[in-house]
Design an enzyme around this catalytic site. Structure first.
Site, PDB file in Angstrom:
ATOM      1  N   ASP A   1       5.548   4.533  -2.509  1.00  6.25           N
ATOM      2  CA  ASP A   1       4.899   4.934  -1.269  1.00  6.25           C
ATOM      3  C   ASP A   1       5.906   5.577  -0.308  1.00  6.25           C
ATOM      4  OD1 ASP A   1       2.508   4.659   0.575  1.00  6.25           O
ATOM      5  OD2 ASP A   1       3.978   3.503   1.706  1.00  6.25           O
TER       6      ASP A   1
ATOM      7  N   GLY B   1     -12.699  -9.074  -1.325  1.00  4.50           N
ATOM      8  CA  GLY B   1     -12.629 -10.077  -2.372  1.00  4.50           C
ATOM      9  C   GLY B   1     -12.257  -9.597  -3.758  1.00  4.50           C
TER      10      GLY B   1
ATOM     11  N   GLU C   1       5.511   9.488  -3.623  1.00  6.34           N
ATOM     12  CA  GLU C   1       4.594  10.142  -2.693  1.00  6.34           C
ATOM     13  C   GLU C   1       5.413  11.024  -1.754  1.00  6.34           C
ATOM     14  OE1 GLU C   1       1.111   9.006   0.539  1.00  6.34           O
ATOM     15  OE2 GLU C   1       2.953   7.822   0.474  1.00  6.34           O
TER      16      GLU C   1
ATOM     17  N   ASP D   1     -10.048  -8.625  -6.911  1.00  3.32           N
ATOM     18  CA  ASP D   1      -8.833  -9.330  -7.328  1.00  3.32           C
ATOM     19  C   ASP D   1      -8.402  -8.925  -8.729  1.00  3.32           C
ATOM     20  OD1 ASP D   1     -10.708 -10.684  -8.960  1.00  3.32           O
ATOM     21  OD2 ASP D   1     -10.895 -12.326  -7.527  1.00  3.32           O
TER      22      ASP D   1
END
Length: 613
Positions: free
Chosen positions: A324, A157, A353, A159
C-alpha cells in the site's frame, strides 16, 4: 525495625522487577538468508537489565533506546540449529528473569517459492464484505468497533472462514491468485473494516479469525494450485497501535512535532526543482490523522518492518505482497526493505501501489527502471500498478465518436509508452479496486461495455486483477455515498441473503450473464502462455476499432475490440503483419470458426478473441 525494612525492600525488589510483555518477532527460523536477527523485547523498564544468551548464541548488538521499556537484541543466526534458546535478563539487587526463544525449521523449498506473475489472474477482496463464515467473531470484546451491517462504513462480519468456504467459487471462475486487503488487527473506533490503520502487525484481527486461520487459507489455496497475496503497509500504522502509544524512539514516526498531513504530491520524490518543505510534507506527512507515518529512514523501524514482512511470508507461506502507498515511503528506505525481501525469496513478487497518472512517473518505481536510472535510483520493486490504463478504461467505452485523443486511441497510446518500463509483463492491469469507482457503476450496468473492458484486461500484457463482485455486475458510487458503496457485501456471503451469487442456481439472469463471460475468458487465459508472456503487436484504431495481437514462437491470438455502436467490416490486408499468412481461426467467446481471408465483420460494441489456426 531494620529487619522489617530489609524484608520490605527484598519484597519490593522482587515484586517490581521487569517482566516481558512482548517479544517480536515471536519466533524465527534457522537457515535464513538474512544472517542476523533483531529481537525486540518489551516490558516495563526492561532496558535496566543486562542481557545474556547461551554461549552458542552470538549477540552482535544490544540496543537500548530513550524508552526504557524496549531492548533490541541482535543475534547471529547463521549455523544456529533449530531449537529453543534462553535469554537471561539480570540487574544487580533484583531477581533476574529469562525468556526462551525458538528457531523453527523452514519448509522445504521455502526460499525458492514462486510468486505470482503474468500467468496468474488476481482477485481482490475486502474480507469484511466478501463472506461471513463465522458469525460468532463479528465483534470482539477486546476491540472497540462492533459489527453493524446497517452502516456502509461499519464492520459487516466477513472473515477468513468465509473466504475459505468460497475458494471453490474462485477456482471455478478461473482465478489463480487472491489479494485480500489487510487482515491484521485494526482497533480504530470507526471504519476499521478496511484494516489499513493497523494496531498489531503480528496478529490477524480476531474479527477475521486467527493467525492459524490465515495459515489455513494459504494451505487450502495451495491445494488448489492457487496463490495468496498479503496487502502489506509499510508507510503507516494506526494511532491505536500499541507501539505508537509507547514509542520506542521519538523518531519511530515522523513528527512535526506531532501530526501534519501529507500533501500527497508524490512527484516531489523525484522533482529536481522541488522545495524541501514540499518534499517533507509528502514523504513525512501522515496519510490521515489516524495513521501515524512510519520513519523508514530509522534503521530500527526499517529492520522491524523487514523482519515482520519476512515473518509473515515464512509463517503463512505467502506467494506475494501488494504494498500500500508504496511511493509515499522514504524512497531509499523502501528500496532497502524491498531488496531484503527479494534477496530472501528471489522468485517472490511484490506489486506496489503507485497511484500516479503518467507512465514515466509510475515506471520510476519499478525495479531497474530506465527512468529511475536517470537519478541513479532503483526501488528493487518487481511490479507496479498500471494506473494510466485504468484511467483510460474509466472513460473510453463511453466515447463512441472518437476524436484525435478520445476513444480507443487512449488505450493504444497507453501501450505506446511501454518502452518506459523495465518489465511490461510485471504490470498489474485492472479495471477497478477498493479505492476506485466500480466499473459497472461507471458504465451504468451496461453488459456490453463490461465485456469490452474485460476482454482488454484479460488479453493484454501484464497481470490481470479483478475486483470482487465485478464479475456479477456489482455497482457503487463513491462520489455520492462514499467508499462503503463500492465495498458492498457480496450477495450470498451472509446467512439469510435472498440472492446467492456464489452458485449458478443462485445467480439471477443478469449476474449469470456477467459471470459466464468472465469465467469463459478467465479459464481460456489460464493455460494460454501466449497471453501470459507473448509479445504485443497493436494497430492504430480506426472507426473506434482497436486490433492487437499477442504472439510468441508457437501461437498467435488476435483481439478485436469494437467500441463503435455500429457493426464494422475490417479489411484484413491491413493486419497482415499480425496474421502472417494465417487465414482462419477459432473465436473463443462465441466458440465459432472464423475465416480471416479478406474481411472480418464485428458487431457494434463487441469484442472478438481469435485463436489463429
Amino acid at each position: 525495625m531494620k529487619q522489617l525494612f530489609f524484608l520490605f525492600s527484598v519484597f519490593f525488589s522482587l515484586s517490581t522487577f521487569a517482566q516481558i510483555d512482548k517479544v517480536e518477532p515471536p519466533f524465527w527460523w534457522s537457515d535464513m538468508h538474512q544472517e542476523n536477527l533483531q529481537i525486540m523485547f518489551y516490558g516495563k523498564d526492561i532496558s535496566q537489565h543486562e542481557v545474556s544468551a547461551p554461549k552458542d548464541v552470538v549477540i552482535e548488538n544490544v540496543l537500548k533506546t530513550e524508552n526504557s521499556n524496549y531492548v533490541f537484541v541482535t543475534i547471529k543466526t547463521k549455523d544456529l540449529p533449530t531449537g529453543s534458546y534462553t535469554f537471561n535478563f539480570s540487574k544487580k539487587g533484583t531477581k533476574g528473569f529469562s525468556k526462551a526463544y525458538e528457531l523453527k525449521e523452514r519448509r522445504e523449498g521455502s526460499a525458492i517459492r514462486k510468486g505470482f506473475d503474468a500467468s496468474d489472474a488476481m482477485y481482490l477482496i475486502m474480507p469484511d464484505r466478501f463472506a461471513n463464515g463465522n458469525p460468532e467473531n463479528d465483534s470482539n470484546p477486546k476491540l472497540t468497533e462492533k459489527a453493524n451491517s446497517e452502516l456502509l462504513g461499519g464492520r459487516h462480519g466477513g472473515d477468513l472462514q468465509g473466504v475459505i468456504n468460497n475458494l471453490d467459487y474462485l477456482e471455478d471462475l478461473g482465478v489463480t491468485t487472491l489479494w485480500s486487503t489487510p487482515l491484521l488487527e485494526d482497533n480504530d473506533q470507526a471504519y476499521s473494516y478496511h484494516t489499513y490503520a493497523q494496531s498489531d502487525v503480528y496478529k490477524i484481527d480476531p474479527r477475521y479469525g486467527s493467525n492459524e486461520d490465515y495459515k489455513k487459507l494459504a494451505n487450502e489455496m495451495h491445494k488448489r494450485d492457487m496463490k495468496l497475496v498479503m496487502d502489506y503497509v509499510t508507510n503507516h500504522w494506526g494511532a491505536e497501535h500499541w507501539m505508537i502509544k509507547d514509542l520506542p524512539t521519538y523518531d519511530w514516526i515522523h513528527q512535526f512535532p506531532g501530526y501534519a498531513n501529507s500533501n500527497y504530491r508524490m512527484t516531489t520524490q523525484y522533482d529536481p526543482n522541488r522545495s524541501q518543505i514540499d518534499w517533507k510534507y509528502c514523504v513525512d506527512g501522515w496519510f490521515v490523522s489516524t495513521m501515524p507515518d512510519l520513519n523508514q529512514s530509522n534503521p530500527l523501524v526499517l529492520n522491524y518492518l523487514t523482519e515482520n514482512a519476512i515473518w509473515w511470508i515464512e509463517y503463512a507461506n505467502l506467494d506475494g505482497f501488494r504494498v500500500d502507498t508504496y511511493s509515499f515511503n522514504d524512497k531509499d528506505g523502501i528500496a532497502k526493505w524491498t531488496k531484503a525481501i527479494m534477496d530472501e525469496y528471489p522468485n517472490f513478487n511484490i506489486v506496489g501501489e503507485v497511484w500516479m497518472h503518467d507512465q514515466a512517473q509510475i515506471s520510476y518505481w519499478q525495479k531497474d527502471s530506465p527512468i529511475g536510472a536517470i537519478q541513479s535510483y532503483n526501488s528493487n520493486l518487481p511490479s507496479v500498478m498500471d494506473f494510466t490504463l485504468h484511467d483510460a478504461l474509466m472513460t473510453v467505452f463511453d466515447e463512441e465518436n472518437p476524436g484525435w485523443d478520445t476513444g480507443m486511441i487512449k488505450v493504444y497510446e497507453n501501450f505506446v509508452n511501454d518502452f518506459l518500463y523495465a518489465d511490461i509483463n510485471n504490470l498489474l492491469v485492472f479495471a477497478g479496486n477498493h479505492d476506485t469507482n466500480r466499473i459497472n457503476g461507471i458504465y451504468k450496468s451496461d453488459l456490453d461495455k463490461y465485456k469490452l473492458v474485460m476482454t482488454l484486461v484479460l488479453t493484454t500484457r501484464g497481470i490481470p486483477q479483478l475486483y470482487y463482485g465485478d464479475e456479477i455486475g456489482m455497482v457503487g458510487n463513491k462520489e455520492k455515498l462514499g467508499d462503503g458503496d463500492i465495498r458492498r457485501d457480496f450477495p450470498g456471503g451472509w446467512i439469510g441473503d435472498d440472492n446467492n451469487a456464489f452458485t449458478e442456481t443462485g445467480r439471477n439472469q443478469d449476474q449469470e450473464a456477467y459471470h459466464a463471460f468472465t469465467k469463459k475468458l478467465l479459464n481460456y487465459r489460464k493455460d494460454k502462455e501466449v497471453l501470459h508472456f507473448g509479445k504485443l503487436l497493436q494497430f492504430l484504431p480506426e472507426n473506434n476499432v482497436y486490433v492487437y495481437f499477442r504472439y510468441d514462437e508457437n501461437e498467435r491470438v488476435m483481439v478485436v475490440i469494437n467500441n463503435n455502436p455500429e457493426a464494422q467490416e475490417l479489411e484484413l490486408t491491413r493486419f497482415a503483419e499480425g496474421l502472417v499468412g494465417i487465414t482462419s481461426g477459432k473465436e473463443i467467446l462465441s466458440n465459432s470458426e472464423i475465416s480471416l481471408d479478406k474481411t472480418l465483420k464485428i458487431e457494434g460494441k463487441s469484442s472478438m478473441v481469435i485463436e489463429l489456426r
